[in-house]
Write a protein that holds these residues in place. Structure first.
Motif, PDB file in Angstrom:
ATOM      1  N   GLU A 226       2.830  -6.275  -4.837  1.00 52.46           N
ATOM      2  CA  GLU A 226       3.877  -7.231  -5.816  1.00 52.46           C
ATOM      3  C   GLU A 226       3.155  -7.121  -7.172  1.00 52.46           C
ATOM      4  OE1 GLU A 226       5.101 -11.515  -6.333  1.00 52.46           O
ATOM      5  OE2 GLU A 226       5.885 -10.751  -4.388  1.00 52.46           O
ATOM      6  N   ARG A 227       3.812  -6.660  -8.281  1.00 48.50           N
ATOM      7  CA  ARG A 227       3.518  -6.263 -10.156  1.00 48.50           C
ATOM      8  C   ARG A 227       4.577  -7.367 -10.864  1.00 48.50           C
ATOM      9  NH1 ARG A 227       2.249  -0.643 -11.529  1.00 48.50           N
ATOM     10  NH2 ARG A 227      -0.056  -0.968  -9.446  1.00 48.50           N
ATOM     11  N   GLN A 228       4.155  -8.009 -11.540  1.00 44.75           N
ATOM     12  CA  GLN A 228       5.250  -8.945 -12.145  1.00 44.75           C
ATOM     13  C   GLN A 228       6.742  -9.391 -11.632  1.00 44.75           C
ATOM     14  OE1 GLN A 228       5.594  -6.712 -15.421  1.00 44.75           O
ATOM     15  NE2 GLN A 228       3.068  -6.736 -16.323  1.00 44.75           N
ATOM     16  N   GLY A 229       6.113  -9.391  -9.865  1.00 47.66           N
ATOM     17  CA  GLY A 229       7.236 -10.518  -9.326  1.00 47.66           C
ATOM     18  C   GLY A 229       7.444  -9.195  -8.840  1.00 47.66           C
ATOM     19  N   GLU A 230       7.371  -8.032  -9.015  1.00 43.27           N
ATOM     20  CA  GLU A 230       8.667  -6.191  -8.405  1.00 43.27           C
ATOM     21  C   GLU A 230       7.963  -6.221  -7.342  1.00 43.27           C
ATOM     22  OE1 GLU A 230      11.335  -6.035  -8.552  1.00 43.27           O
ATOM     23  OE2 GLU A 230      11.497  -7.628 -10.670  1.00 43.27           O
ATOM     24  N   PRO A 231       8.146  -5.917  -6.153  1.00 37.76           N
ATOM     25  CA  PRO A 231       7.409  -5.003  -4.811  1.00 37.76           C
ATOM     26  C   PRO A 231       7.574  -3.656  -5.002  1.00 37.76           C
ATOM     27  CG  PRO A 231       9.912  -5.365  -5.012  1.00 37.76           C
ATOM     28  CD  PRO A 231       9.759  -6.017  -5.943  1.00 37.76           C
TER      29      PRO A 231
END
Length: 238
Positions: A226-231
């Motif tokens: 997960e990167r900055q809330g994105e999968p």
């Protein structure tokens, strides 16, 4: 940027403050891969940034020394590094009031340049004691995956306290450093990513991640991130 420190060889007494105040930070028997390492000595700048840089360059923290004293030659830090078989040492020192140990000489030079006189009080004010901090590092073998992680625990609100909701996931583990040239770096993993699973097996802490990496050694695996809330998903070769 770290600057190497060079000092003339010297023999020191057993009363070494770097040894006396050393605290090991690694539970395993971490030491240099070399039989008789000659530790490199560097002047540290910013502790947190230096620590990340060392992790990214494939080192792990053995321990640290922290104390306050008069002027202490940094070569004593190297002497202790030899004893514990460290590869690199970062030394930080500053005057209790914020100046460096060289400030006394700078004050004298500036006064001479301007033709000013100095009182005993002026010189004494720059002497005092200094705060010393040194970190000791060992170079690790080439890693299978190549990341350092920590487990993030959500902050619990106390009575009457409003805690803002974070967009970052508390699941999995947070990547705090990616080793240069590692499988993780080649797979696009970056510092700050949240690692959720490896080959669909959940990662709850650093120990579990180590077990999974050993389990799939030599195989291609899929990382769920997960990167900055994105999968995000990426494939890496262990």
């Amino acid at each position: 940027m770290l600057v190497a420190l060079a000092f003339s060889p010297a023999t020191w007494a057993e009363d070494n403050p770097y040894s006396n105040h050393y605290q090991a930070q690694n539970q395993g028997d971490l030491h240099s891969l070399q039989a008789n390492p000659e530790p490199q000595l560097f002047s540290g700048t910013r502790r947190d940034e230096d620590n990340i840089r060392m992790l990214e360059n494939g080192y792990d923290l053995m321990g640290f020394s922290s104390f306050e004293a008069g002027e202490v030659d940094a070569e004593q830090a190297r002497n202790h590094g030899r004893a514990i078989q460290a590869d690199s040492i970062l030394v930080y020192m500053k005057k209790a009031g914020g100046a460096s140990p060289s400030s006394r000489m700078e004050v004298i030079k500036e006064a001479v340049k301007k033709g000013q006189s100095l009182t005993e009080k002026d010189v004494a004010a720059t002497a005092g004691s200094y705060r010393y901090y040194a970190t000791y590092w060992a170079k690790l073998p080439p890693p299978l995956l190549g990341i350092h992680v920590i487990k993030l625990v959500p902050k619990q609100a106390t009575q009457g306290e409003n805690v803002p909701t974070s967009t970052a996931s508390s699941e999995g583990v947070r990547v705090i450093a990616v080793i240069h040239g590692s499988a993780a770096e080649k797979g696009g993993v970056v510092r700050g990513d949240q690692l959720l699973s490896l080959n669909n097996e959940k990662v709850d802490d650093a120990a579990q991640l180590s077990n999974l990496v050993r389990k799939y050694r030599g195989k291609a695996v899929k990382l769920q991130l997960e990167r900055q809330g994105e999968p995000l998903a990426t494939d890496v070769q262990l």
